[in-house]
Design a protein around this motif. Structure first.
Motif, PDB file in Angstrom:
ATOM      1  N   TYR A 127      -2.577  -1.904  -0.310  1.00 25.98           N
ATOM      2  CA  TYR A 127      -2.815  -3.274  -0.776  1.00 25.98           C
ATOM      3  C   TYR A 127      -3.925  -3.948   0.042  1.00 25.98           C
ATOM      4  N   ARG A 146       2.048   1.933   0.663  1.00 30.15           N
ATOM      5  CA  ARG A 146       1.632   0.940  -0.328  1.00 30.15           C
ATOM      6  C   ARG A 146       1.067  -0.303   0.339  1.00 30.15           C
ATOM      7  N   ASP A 147       1.716  -0.732   1.440  1.00 33.70           N
ATOM      8  CA  ASP A 147       1.241  -1.960   2.083  1.00 33.70           C
ATOM      9  C   ASP A 147      -0.167  -1.787   2.651  1.00 33.70           C
TER      10      ASP A 147
END
Length: 636
Positions: free
Chosen positions: A485, A481-482
């Motif tokens: 992003y 997810r990071d």
């Protein structure tokens, strides 16, 4: 079916075995041969294929030594069997002193039994039936006047004039031995299946695989790794001697007890470059060796070199602009409008769309409309290269970083894209390890070449492409997810061709014209009914599929005209099993395309009993398109 061989010393035991087998819960799964033979007559080899052998006393010991490939189950003698034999001897012969002769392992608790039955007795142990004559001499010298024991001991005692009783085996030990045989055979079969499975995996693998034990000796190898190393003998040889270039990796893995990071090595004496993975084998808390996995990447390296040379030859420049995007539909006009706004920004962009929707075309157009248009445009397909080579391509390496590294080192794509744009196509296919390294580069805007101890500042805008669902990948934990992003700041969705009203015909004519110029032939006339058929097609492959269809149509057309028949053959080529799309071509009951459309829709609905899904399939259009046209003509 479980095949058993029973070796019994006396006929009475044969009847007990038959009775136990007939009443066993798994009797239908058992096939048993019962042989009444003395230990001296035990055959030296088995003439039939048995899964297990069950025997008693010395016969069991001899069978275990002779039939090494078949498990032997001992038919035990219980304490009750001994009590019964001692009591029979006491009642029949009234001895003053009884000798018990047999295997050492079966003599436990015998002295307690003598004491409980009020009789004097002595135990004489013989480890093999060959020792029995000498044992019998000891029995006579000890003053014993009766003998109990196995069939061989009793036979010998009677020959010496001593009264004797055979220790008979009851049903319970027979049942126990049968159950133990079943468990043993089933366990062996499970182990054989597992062993065969691993052998099949190892020997059918296209990569080189070998197992090296903790002492550094090669114990398992497949044909591929032997061929990679010029066919030299590997089995049973020390790794340090047979494959010395792998030995340092083996030592480090054993010491760290952790898998090694992938290394790229060139096999000495060959032109083969391999990606090497090594993983420790840990069982019961201790390391028993390591498994090597070698992947031949020679061809991939050659292909990568060709691609890099082609990129350098055209100067790492983007070729396309927004003017090259042929369209008529409002949805693409809005998409281009959004893409131009994104081009004015310097934030990272992720382009999402099905295969063939033109993601790289939009990526190049965004670059050429951005402030970075005079900088390099570098593109890489993340799914086309293995993990080790992808890292080397992205981040570069220094000279000597690994065997086969480019002399003088190599600049990575991040460095090549400095001041410009880096296109990461199929970004969602990269491994978790590479995702971590990519995240650090995006966060720090610095790259460290493989094998280097310093970092290099980079300034490259990232445009990513994928044809997969981002939300699904994130929810399934398949993508960080990071990292997403960092990549998914500006998202651009490219609609599929079937949602671009009016663009199919325009693009088809453009592609057809390009092919005609390429083949130096005259542009054919297109039948309106052929275009109607084209507009009703789904185009799962989008523009890439449309180009293939245009080329196919041009080959099928004759007389300077693209007919409905030629278009139908191009759109729905014959297959072994006809697909549901061919319903459009066989719907002879409907009015011809180009006729009154409301009448065609009503008749299709009637043919399908009012089913909109069936009518849409019959008409060769999407259900949503059918719904819009029904609303347009006031059809309910």
């Amino acid at each position: 079916m479980i095949r058993l061989l029973f070796i019994v010393p006396y006929p009475e035991l044969e009847q007990i075995v038959k009775r136990v087998l007939d009443n066993h819960p798994q009797h239908q799964e058992l096939s048993a041969d019962i042989k009444v033979i003395r230990v001296e007559d035990t055959p030296p080899r088995l003439t039939k294929g048995y899964d297990a052998v069950i025997a008693r006393g010395y016969s069991a010991r001899k069978a275990a030594a002779a039939y090494v490939n078949v498990p032997t189950i001992g038919l035990s003698i219980s304490g009750y069997d001994i009590i019964r034999a001692v009591q029979e001897c006491k009642e029949r012969f009234h001895p003053k002193r009884v000798a018990l002769c047999g295997l050492f392992g079966q003599m436990y608790e015998t002295e307690d039994i003598f004491r409980l039955l009020g009789i004097q007795g002595e135990v004489f142990s013989a480890m093999g039936h060959e020792e029995l004559p000498g044992i019998m001499d000891q029995v006579l010298a000890s003053g014993c006047d009766a003998v109990i024991g196995g069939y061989s001991a009793v036979t010998l005692a009677r020959q010496r004039g001593l009264p004797a009783v055979v220790i008979r085996t009851g049903e319970v030990p027979v049942l126990q031995s049968v159950n133990e045989a079943i468990r043993t055979v089933q366990q062996l079969r499970r182990e054989q299946i597992t062993s065969q499975m691993y052998k099949t995996v190892i020997y059918s693998a296209k990569d080189g695989i070998c197992f090296v034990d903790a002492a550094g000796v090669i114990r398992v190898r497949n044909r591929v790794i032997q061929e990679m190393n010029r066919g030299i003998s590997l089995m049973g040889r020390p790794l340090k001697e047979a494959l010395p270039y792998l030995y340092p990796t083996f030592c480090s893995v054993l010491q760290a007890q952790q898998p090694s990071e992938g290394k790229i090595l060139m096999i000495p004496g060959t032109k083969t470059t391999v990606s090497v993975q090594c993983s420790p084998v840990i069982a019961t808390g201790s390391i028993s060796g390591a498994v090597f996995h070698l992947t031949d990447i020679t061809m991939i390296q050659e292909l990568e070199g060709q691609i890099r040379r082609k990129l350098s030859g055209r100067g790492l420049k983007a070729r396309y602009t927004f003017d090259d995007i042929i369209h008529r539909s409002e949805i693409i006009r809005q998409t281009i409008k959004a893409a131009k706004r994104y081009a004015a920004s310097d934030s990272n962009v992720i382009i999402i769309g099905e295969t063939g929707t033109g993601k790289e075309l939009f990526a190049q157009s965004i670059h050429n409309a951005s402030r970075r248009k005079n900088g390099p445009f570098v593109a890489i397909n993340c799914a086309a290269l293995p993990e080790n080579l992808l890292e080397s391509e992205l981040f570069g390496h220094v000279e000597g970083a690994f065997t086969g590294a480019v002399r003088g080192g190599k600049m990575g794509l991040f460095e090549q894209a400095h001041g410009g744009t880096l296109l990461l196509d199929e970004i969602t296919e990269i491994s978790p390890s590479t995702q971590s390294k990519l995240l650090r580069v995006l966060q720090e805007r610095q790259v460290r070449r493989i094998g280097d101890d310093k970092v290099i500042d980079v300034d490259a805008r990232i445009i990513s492409c994928t044809n997969r669902s981002i939300s699904n990948l994130l929810s399934q934990g398949k993508f960080r997810r990071d990292l997403m992003y960092r990549l998914d700041i500006l998202r651009l969705f490219l609609p599929p061709l079937r949602d671009r009203e009016g663009d199919v015909e325009l693009l088809f004519c453009h592609l057809l014209g390009s092919l005609c110029r390429q083949w130096d032939i005259e542009m054919p006339r297109i039948d309106p009914e052929a275009l109607l058929l084209l507009n009703q097609y789904r185009f799962d492959g989008n523009i890439r599929e449309l180009r293939s269809i245009a080329e196919r149509v041009l080959s099928l057309s004759d007389g300077g005209c693209v007919t409905q028949r030629a278009m139908g053959e191009a759109l729905y080529p014959r297959d072994v099993e006809p697909g549901p799309e061919e319903a459009l071509l066989s719907a002879a009951a409907l009015p011809r395309p180009g006729a009154d459309e409301p009448r065609r829709i009503r008749q299709a609905l009637a043919e399908c009993g009012g089913s909109r899904t069936g009518a849409a399939l019959l008409l060769g259009i999407d259900r949503s398109t059918l719904w819009r046209r029904m609303r347009k003509y006031g059809i309910t």
